[in-house]
Write a protein that holds these residues in place. Sequence first.
Motif, short mmCIF file in Angstrom:
data_model
loop_
_atom_site.label_atom_id
_atom_site.label_comp_id
_atom_site.label_asym_id
_atom_site.label_seq_id
_atom_site.Cartn_x
_atom_site.Cartn_y
_atom_site.Cartn_z
N VAL A 106 0.83 -1.20 0.00
CA VAL A 106 0.00 0.00 0.00
C VAL A 106 0.87 1.25 0.00
CG1 VAL A 106 -1.95 -1.14 1.10
CG2 VAL A 106 -0.20 -0.07 2.52
N LYS A 107 2.11 1.08 0.45
CA LYS A 107 3.13 2.11 0.32
C LYS A 107 4.47 1.39 0.34
CE LYS A 107 3.30 3.30 5.27
NZ LYS A 107 3.18 4.43 6.23
N PRO A 108 5.54 2.00 -0.13
CA PRO A 108 6.81 1.29 -0.26
C PRO A 108 7.23 0.55 1.02
CG PRO A 108 6.97 3.43 -1.31
CD PRO A 108 5.63 3.39 -0.62
N GLY A 109 7.40 -0.76 0.90
CA GLY A 109 7.87 -1.55 2.01
C GLY A 109 6.80 -2.00 2.99
N VAL A 110 5.53 -1.61 2.77
CA VAL A 110 4.45 -1.97 3.70
C VAL A 110 3.34 -2.69 2.92
CG1 VAL A 110 2.76 -1.16 5.38
CG2 VAL A 110 4.97 0.01 5.16
N THR A 111 3.15 -3.96 3.23
CA THR A 111 2.10 -4.71 2.54
C THR A 111 0.73 -4.40 3.13
OG1 THR A 111 2.19 -6.64 4.02
CG2 THR A 111 3.72 -6.60 2.13
N ALA A 112 -0.31 -4.80 2.42
CA ALA A 112 -1.68 -4.57 2.90
C ALA A 112 -1.91 -5.26 4.24
CB ALA A 112 -2.67 -5.10 1.86
N VAL A 113 -1.42 -6.49 4.35
CA VAL A 113 -1.59 -7.24 5.59
C VAL A 113 -0.85 -6.58 6.74
CG1 VAL A 113 -0.91 -9.41 6.72
CG2 VAL A 113 -2.11 -9.47 4.53
N GLN A 114 0.38 -6.11 6.48
CA GLN A 114 1.14 -5.43 7.52
C GLN A 114 0.44 -4.15 7.97
OE1 GLN A 114 4.81 -5.00 5.32
NE2 GLN A 114 5.77 -6.74 6.36
N TRP A 115 -0.07 -3.40 7.00
CA TRP A 115 -0.73 -2.13 7.33
C TRP A 115 -1.97 -2.40 8.18
CZ3 TRP A 115 -4.99 0.71 7.69
CH2 TRP A 115 -4.85 2.09 7.84
N ALA A 116 -2.75 -3.40 7.80
CA ALA A 116 -3.96 -3.72 8.55
C ALA A 116 -3.61 -4.15 9.98
CB ALA A 116 -4.73 -4.83 7.84
N HIS A 117 -2.57 -4.95 10.11
CA HIS A 117 -2.10 -5.38 11.44
C HIS A 117 -1.72 -4.18 12.29
CE1 HIS A 117 1.08 -6.40 14.34
NE2 HIS A 117 0.40 -7.52 14.51
N ASP A 118 -0.93 -3.28 11.74
CA ASP A 118 -0.45 -2.12 12.50
C ASP A 118 -1.62 -1.20 12.88
OD1 ASP A 118 2.05 -3.17 12.20
OD2 ASP A 118 2.68 -1.77 10.63
N TYR A 119 -2.61 -1.10 11.99
CA TYR A 119 -3.78 -0.26 12.29
C TYR A 119 -4.53 -0.83 13.49
CZ TYR A 119 -8.30 2.03 11.68
OH TYR A 119 -9.46 2.76 11.88
N LEU A 120 -4.77 -2.12 13.50
CA LEU A 120 -5.47 -2.75 14.62
C LEU A 120 -4.64 -2.66 15.91
CD1 LEU A 120 -6.93 -5.96 12.91
CD2 LEU A 120 -8.20 -3.91 13.60
N ALA A 121 -3.33 -2.88 15.78
CA ALA A 121 -2.46 -2.82 16.96
C ALA A 121 -2.49 -1.43 17.60
CB ALA A 121 -1.05 -3.20 16.57
N GLY A 122 -2.68 -0.41 16.80
CA GLY A 122 -2.69 0.95 17.31
C GLY A 122 -4.01 1.36 17.96
N LEU A 123 -5.01 0.49 17.91
CA LEU A 123 -6.31 0.84 18.47
C LEU A 123 -6.43 0.52 19.96
CD1 LEU A 123 -8.68 -0.49 15.64
CD2 LEU A 123 -7.95 1.88 16.04
N ALA A 124 -5.57 -0.38 20.45
CA ALA A 124 -5.68 -0.80 21.86
C ALA A 124 -5.19 0.30 22.81
CB ALA A 124 -4.87 -2.07 22.07
#
Length: 283
Positions: free
Chosen positions: A265-283
């Motif tokens: 979705v951006k250089p070096g960051v896959t869709a799965v990685q981005w989704a994981h990081d987004y959820l991780a940042g919600l806690a």
Amino acid sequence: MAVIIGIVGAVLSAGHAAAADCPKLYVLAVPGTWSNDGPGLLGPVTSGLGPETKVTYVGYDATAFPWESAIYGKSKAQAVDNVKGLATTMLRRCPGTKIALTGYSQGADAAGDVASEIGTGRERIRPGQVAGVVLLADPRRSSKDPLVGPPLTGQGSGGPRVNGMGWLTARTRTICIPTDLYCNTPRDYYLTRIVGYLAETSDPTPSQMAQYQAEAGAIVAEMLTGGGPGRIVEELSNARARQQIIAFNRFIQSGSHGDYTRFEVKPGVTAVQWAHDYLAGLA
């Protein structure tokens, strides 16, 4: 007196134990079609989200065809009901817990419908109880949904949700590979859109009737605007139908619908990685 103090102490201890069992964030993850053997693509999205987060994979038939356990519409409706049931049960037990929704493909279709109903006030769960939503390959992706990744010109094959995400729009993210026809169907692929519409309505959900009517009306109106009744005949002609079938077969053979673990979705960051990081940042 000692007995009363003991009872009060036991009640307080039970209350503290219950609070301790309540996660800060409860992630409901809805896998895609034919994913009964596990979380599939959502595995890396939801793994390692932290000690304050609990993840539940939402079970449902996850099928699409009449000769399977359930046709697409019925299968998705089951997923929607299960998401609502799990979320409601958690919030009753743990009022301070926030819900997060994620899904892939048919699972994104279901999770997105639940988010839309919550965000537009059609569900008992309040928008403020939802921390965030992230959808991958959503067949009802709208051009108005906040997109992560390159811009797209199409929309989901099942047609966008009439009322969108409402109050949850700012907390929703959608990801779609440009070549994925499930979530990025060209607007002039009317036959493909009709097939997507028929899949969505294969077992109509009462709360989605307005959506079904709006999408049917949009398809017909756009075809008429684009060329009148003759355009409808042209669209259903063998040549035009064959063209879209060939394009869809190429899409299926390309494997791009399952390529979200590699799509960046951006250089070096896959869709799965981005989704994981987004959820991780919600806690």
